[in-house]
Design a protein around this motif. Structure first.
Motif, PDB file in Angstrom:
ATOM      1  N   ARG A  59      16.060  43.492  43.209  1.00  0.00           N
ATOM      2  CA  ARG A  59      17.189  44.680  42.902  1.00  0.00           C
ATOM      3  C   ARG A  59      18.519  43.674  42.702  1.00  0.00           C
ATOM      4  NH1 ARG A  59      17.253  50.087  44.239  1.00  0.00           N
ATOM      5  NH2 ARG A  59      15.316  50.893  44.809  1.00  0.00           N
ATOM      6  N   ILE A  60      18.666  42.770  43.536  1.00  0.00           N
ATOM      7  CA  ILE A  60      19.941  41.745  43.622  1.00  0.00           C
ATOM      8  C   ILE A  60      19.831  40.980  42.326  1.00  0.00           C
ATOM      9  CG2 ILE A  60      20.886  39.718  44.522  1.00  0.00           C
ATOM     10  CD1 ILE A  60      19.773  40.534  47.342  1.00  0.00           C
ATOM     11  N   HIS A  61      18.850  40.481  41.783  1.00  0.00           N
ATOM     12  CA  HIS A  61      18.459  39.650  40.794  1.00  0.00           C
ATOM     13  C   HIS A  61      18.702  40.580  39.378  1.00  0.00           C
ATOM     14  CE1 HIS A  61      16.079  37.462  37.302  1.00  0.00           C
ATOM     15  NE2 HIS A  61      16.902  36.767  37.739  1.00  0.00           N
ATOM     16  N   GLU A  62      18.640  41.709  39.450  1.00  0.00           N
ATOM     17  CA  GLU A  62      18.892  42.834  38.611  1.00  0.00           C
ATOM     18  C   GLU A  62      20.106  43.297  38.395  1.00  0.00           C
ATOM     19  OE1 GLU A  62      15.793  45.667  38.894  1.00  0.00           O
ATOM     20  OE2 GLU A  62      14.171  44.749  38.143  1.00  0.00           O
ATOM     21  N   ASN A  63      20.810  43.414  39.509  1.00  0.00           N
ATOM     22  CA  ASN A  63      22.067  43.910  39.727  1.00  0.00           C
ATOM     23  C   ASN A  63      22.774  43.277  40.999  1.00  0.00           C
ATOM     24  OD1 ASN A  63      24.546  45.390  40.117  1.00  0.00           O
ATOM     25  ND2 ASN A  63      23.798  47.479  39.990  1.00  0.00           N
ATOM     26  N   ILE A  64      23.701  42.410  40.843  1.00  0.00           N
ATOM     27  CA  ILE A  64      24.405  41.406  41.862  1.00  0.00           C
ATOM     28  C   ILE A  64      25.137  42.492  42.654  1.00  0.00           C
ATOM     29  CG2 ILE A  64      25.927  39.465  42.287  1.00  0.00           C
ATOM     30  CD1 ILE A  64      25.169  38.397  39.700  1.00  0.00           C
ATOM     31  N   SER A  65      25.345  43.392  42.523  1.00  0.00           N
ATOM     32  CA  SER A  65      26.225  44.375  43.258  1.00  0.00           C
ATOM     33  C   SER A  65      25.337  45.008  44.378  1.00  0.00           C
ATOM     34  CB  SER A  65      26.632  45.681  42.640  1.00  0.00           C
ATOM     35  OG  SER A  65      27.411  45.608  41.580  1.00  0.00           O
ATOM     36  N   ASN A  66      23.942  44.704  44.399  1.00  0.00           N
ATOM     37  CA  ASN A  66      23.200  44.956  45.455  1.00  0.00           C
ATOM     38  C   ASN A  66      23.261  44.135  46.691  1.00  0.00           C
ATOM     39  OD1 ASN A  66      21.958  47.690  44.853  1.00  0.00           O
ATOM     40  ND2 ASN A  66      20.865  46.624  42.906  1.00  0.00           N
ATOM     41  N   THR A  67      23.647  42.851  46.172  1.00  0.00           N
ATOM     42  CA  THR A  67      23.663  41.771  47.287  1.00  0.00           C
ATOM     43  C   THR A  67      24.471  42.222  48.779  1.00  0.00           C
ATOM     44  OG1 THR A  67      23.899  40.119  45.622  1.00  0.00           O
ATOM     45  CG2 THR A  67      24.276  39.203  47.951  1.00  0.00           C
ATOM     46  N   LYS A  68      25.283  42.741  48.581  1.00  0.00           N
ATOM     47  CA  LYS A  68      26.111  43.207  49.938  1.00  0.00           C
ATOM     48  C   LYS A  68      25.312  44.330  50.694  1.00  0.00           C
ATOM     49  CE  LYS A  68      30.157  45.598  51.528  1.00  0.00           C
ATOM     50  NZ  LYS A  68      31.434  46.246  51.076  1.00  0.00           N
ATOM     51  N   ILE A  69      24.613  45.187  49.760  1.00  0.00           N
ATOM     52  CA  ILE A  69      23.878  46.164  50.682  1.00  0.00           C
ATOM     53  C   ILE A  69      22.471  45.323  51.018  1.00  0.00           C
ATOM     54  CG2 ILE A  69      22.346  47.959  50.009  1.00  0.00           C
ATOM     55  CD1 ILE A  69      24.384  48.837  47.687  1.00  0.00           C
ATOM     56  N   PHE A  70      21.973  44.760  50.413  1.00  0.00           N
ATOM     57  CA  PHE A  70      20.676  43.785  50.952  1.00  0.00           C
ATOM     58  C   PHE A  70      21.152  43.051  52.351  1.00  0.00           C
ATOM     59  CE2 PHE A  70      18.606  39.803  51.768  1.00  0.00           C
ATOM     60  CZ  PHE A  70      17.300  40.398  51.802  1.00  0.00           C
ATOM     61  N   TYR A  71      22.371  42.552  52.424  1.00  0.00           N
ATOM     62  CA  TYR A  71      22.682  41.977  53.530  1.00  0.00           C
ATOM     63  C   TYR A  71      22.873  42.978  54.778  1.00  0.00           C
ATOM     64  CZ  TYR A  71      23.461  37.586  51.173  1.00  0.00           C
ATOM     65  OH  TYR A  71      23.514  36.201  50.719  1.00  0.00           O
ATOM     66  N   LEU A  72      23.684  44.075  54.341  1.00  0.00           N
ATOM     67  CA  LEU A  72      23.868  44.967  55.525  1.00  0.00           C
ATOM     68  C   LEU A  72      22.680  45.607  55.946  1.00  0.00           C
ATOM     69  CD1 LEU A  72      27.092  46.840  53.916  1.00  0.00           C
ATOM     70  CD2 LEU A  72      26.909  45.193  55.961  1.00  0.00           C
ATOM     71  N   ARG A  73      21.725  46.005  55.111  1.00  0.00           N
ATOM     72  CA  ARG A  73      20.466  46.698  55.364  1.00  0.00           C
ATOM     73  C   ARG A  73      19.810  45.773  56.259  1.00  0.00           C
ATOM     74  NH1 ARG A  73      18.509  51.098  53.038  1.00  0.00           N
ATOM     75  NH2 ARG A  73      16.617  50.461  53.289  1.00  0.00           N
TER      76      ARG A  73
END
Length: 331
Positions: A59-73
């Motif tokens: 998801r991060i690779h497809e949409n960088i905006s998901n990076t913050k969500i990945f970290y938080l999760r």
């Protein structure tokens, strides 16, 4: 559908209880082989972690905006229980000093003998997990124009270059196994497995490779307490391939799991593993004090029952409440 792979829940549970059981017999009864066996169960965690994290990293690779969500999760899932465990261990050992700060920021194993007193030993593997969560998404962002698989392979090659450098400089053998930046490749192995799973999911290939690995392991078992750095280099590589084989076997076993009660039991075992890993040495310490007041078989049963009850309560009253508040990914 990953949510339906109940056999991986069982696999995670086996890894968690496997570490706890090995440490019980190693610390209470000084049986060295069990410390050696525990290495396999920790390796299971690493490779499995990469396997199940792949969709989130994609998801991060497809949409960088998901990076913050990945970290938080990830941080919601891992940091609060870790901080509670660190506080408990620090109180038990009356340690609130520079070593505590190193544990707090997961930097206790960034170099050899970086702490003066290693009182929260199991945190070495958690540091590897946390640094992987931190660093791998950065690689995905910087190298975003490249294919996901190429980024993953580049990441593994980079870690192996660091490993070779450490081989040349002959660092402490134990550090070669637990050094934070020397083991990040294990989680990336799980990602590779996820990507190529359908290509390598072949019964004959898996059986042949498993037999070859197990025969190769005999060399390391014979030299268990006298492994050189190069031995450890090969041994860790073998444990990674062994973990890959085991995950494939367990996934194929999933088709035989139909009973809903068994599925719920496996799910519960999976949910317990993090707290078991964090806190089991506290229970080992308690039972070590009392081991001469009970039959060894009964002591082991008490230990397992206590772990089961504590980890179940901790998950539902602490971990789950925090995880339920995690943000959702952007589609």
């Amino acid at each position: 559908n990953q949510k339906n792979i109940s056999s991986l829940d069982l696999f995670r549970g086996i890894a968690g209880y496997g570490v706890a059981i090995c440490h019980f017999y190693y610390y209470l009864y000084d049986i060295d082989y069990f410390q050696f066996y525990s290495i396999f169960f920790v390796e299971f965690f690493f490779v499995l972690s990469g396997f199940v994290l792949y969709p989130q990293l994609k998801r991060i690779h497809e949409n960088i905006s998901n990076t913050k969500i990945f970290y938080l999760r990830r941080w919601y899932r891992t940091i609060p229980p870790y901080l509670i465990a660190l506080l408990v261990y620090s109180i038990l050992f009356t340690k609130f000093d520079l070593d505590t700060l190193k544990y707090l920021f997961f930097i206790q194993n960034i170099s050899d003998s970086f702490t003066s007193f290693e009182y929260f030993y199991v945190a070495w593997s958690l540091a590897i997990e946390e640094f992987f969560y931190l660093l791998f998404p950065i690689f995905l962002i910087i190298l975003n124009k490249n294919k996901f698989i190429n980024i993953t392979l580049f990441f593994i090659v980079l870690i192996y270059l660091i490993k070779v450098l450490y081989l040349i400089y002959e660092v402490n053998e134990e550090f070669y196994r637990i050094g934070t930046f020397l083991r990040l490749d294990s989680i990336a192995f799980g990602i590779i497995l996820r990507i190529y799973f359908n290509r390598i999911n072949n019964y004959l290939f898996n059986i042949a490779s498993l037999i070859l690995i197990l025969f190769s392991m005999k060399y390391f078992f014979d030299k268990m307490l006298n492994l050189s750095n190069f031995d450890l280099f090969l041994f860790v590589l073998l444990t990674q391939f062994f973990s890959v084989n085991m995950i494939i076997i367990f996934i194929n076993f999933n088709k035989f799991i139909k009973n809903q009660f068994i599925i719920r039991i496996f799910s519960l075992l999976s949910k317990q593993t993090y707290s078991i890993y964090l806190f089991h040495l506290l229970f080992v310490h308690f039972f070590e004090i009392n081991k001469y007041f009970s039959n060894s078989g009964l002591l082991f049963i008490y230990y397992l029952v206590t772990l089961f009850l504590f980890s179940s309560i901790f998950y539902y009253f602490v971990e789950k409440k925090i995880m339920d508040s995690r943000p959702k990914y952007i589609s």
